[in-house]
Design a protein around this motif. Sequence first.
Motif, PDB file in Angstrom:
ATOM      1  N   GLY A   3      -4.362  -9.373 -14.322  1.00 43.31           N
ATOM      2  CA  GLY A   3      -5.075  -8.517 -13.397  1.00 43.31           C
ATOM      3  C   GLY A   3      -6.572  -8.575 -13.588  1.00 43.31           C
ATOM      4  N   LYS A   4      -6.998  -8.705 -14.843  1.00 45.82           N
ATOM      5  CA  LYS A   4      -8.416  -8.808 -15.173  1.00 45.82           C
ATOM      6  C   LYS A   4      -8.598  -9.914 -16.201  1.00 45.82           C
ATOM      7  N   GLN A   5      -9.839 -10.242 -16.484  1.00 47.36           N
ATOM      8  CA  GLN A   5     -10.132 -11.241 -17.505  1.00 47.36           C
ATOM      9  C   GLN A   5      -9.432 -10.834 -18.808  1.00 47.36           C
ATOM     10  N   PRO A   6      -8.552 -11.686 -19.359  1.00 48.95           N
ATOM     11  CA  PRO A   6      -7.774 -11.292 -20.537  1.00 48.95           C
ATOM     12  C   PRO A   6      -8.572 -11.226 -21.834  1.00 48.95           C
ATOM     13  N   ILE A   7      -9.707 -11.916 -21.891  1.00 47.42           N
ATOM     14  CA  ILE A   7     -10.498 -11.933 -23.120  1.00 47.42           C
ATOM     15  C   ILE A   7     -11.835 -11.241 -22.878  1.00 47.42           C
TER      16      ILE A   7
END
Length: 336
Positions: A3-7
């Motif tokens: 859903g969003k940047q994982p890092i």
Amino acid sequence: MFGKQPILSQQTFSGIADESLPAKRLNIAYGVDKNFLFGACISVTSILENNKNVPLVFHIFSDYTDEETCKKLEQLAVHYQTTIILYIINNDSLADFPYTVRYSYAAYYRFLTCEYLQSRTESLVYLDADIICKGSVEPLLNLDIEDNIVAAVIDVEMMQKRAVQIFGFEPDSYFNSGMLYINLKAWQQNNILEKLIATFSDDTLAAKLTFPDQDALNLLVRGKVKFLSRGYNAFYNFDDEPKIKRADRYKEIINDDTVFIHYVGVTKPWFSWAKDYPAVKYFSRIYTISPWRDHPLYDARTLKQYKKKSVHQKYLGRRFEGFKTYLTYTWLKMKK
């Protein structure tokens, strides 16, 4: 998929110039929350200490870090002339994934390592934080995984019987996911992460997943597994000691062929009440030479840990301390 940047961020600790990096390196990854970060750092140290001539790169994925950890990782990288990359996970990126008491976000971390690193390397060794290395990992540099997705070690007999009964597996075909050699190209081609999420979301199937991430992965790569020798994932459980009552039992499990010792069970080698068992020496030796040697061993924090601590204290002859620990366990249980 996310859903969003994982890092949220990443930090590289290196004791070697980029131009000096060998083309062929063994990439080793961990996915841990705050409670297991210390264990992962000692695990990394154990591999470096026993493999000083093997080109290695470490990837630690965690939802937590602090200034002290970063400082010590830098010291470790410089001392062993290696590269360690710390990735801070954005748990919000997993918000669309199934989340229950049984399926916390931490269950997905090992899979995130595969997704995030597949553009950087063709293969990856994934290790649980409760693994200590005592041998050479050099054979993994040239491992021929053929057309398999993972290479792993079969789990214990009890788990084999369970896999046959519940999932219809063939005998001796269910592996433990604490140590995995992963063919990232095949992982991507087979859309493993997408299939894992679908499996976790299947209410009928999910009810059968006592060990969610391990069960699901076994189901999805069945028939595409290269089995390795027990030496790459030798299970040792401190919590068996009060039942079996043989101080030298560990010698039957940990031998000259052992590369990775997997300290399974509630009691981990970094818990204070494990320090008197002979089999803790493989952890303790690395701990005392690591940058974390002044980091205190952990005390009990959960109900399960207090209960196990009490049992071990009584078995080791500290009956009064064990009684006090059990009273603490009882009090905490009543508060819930």
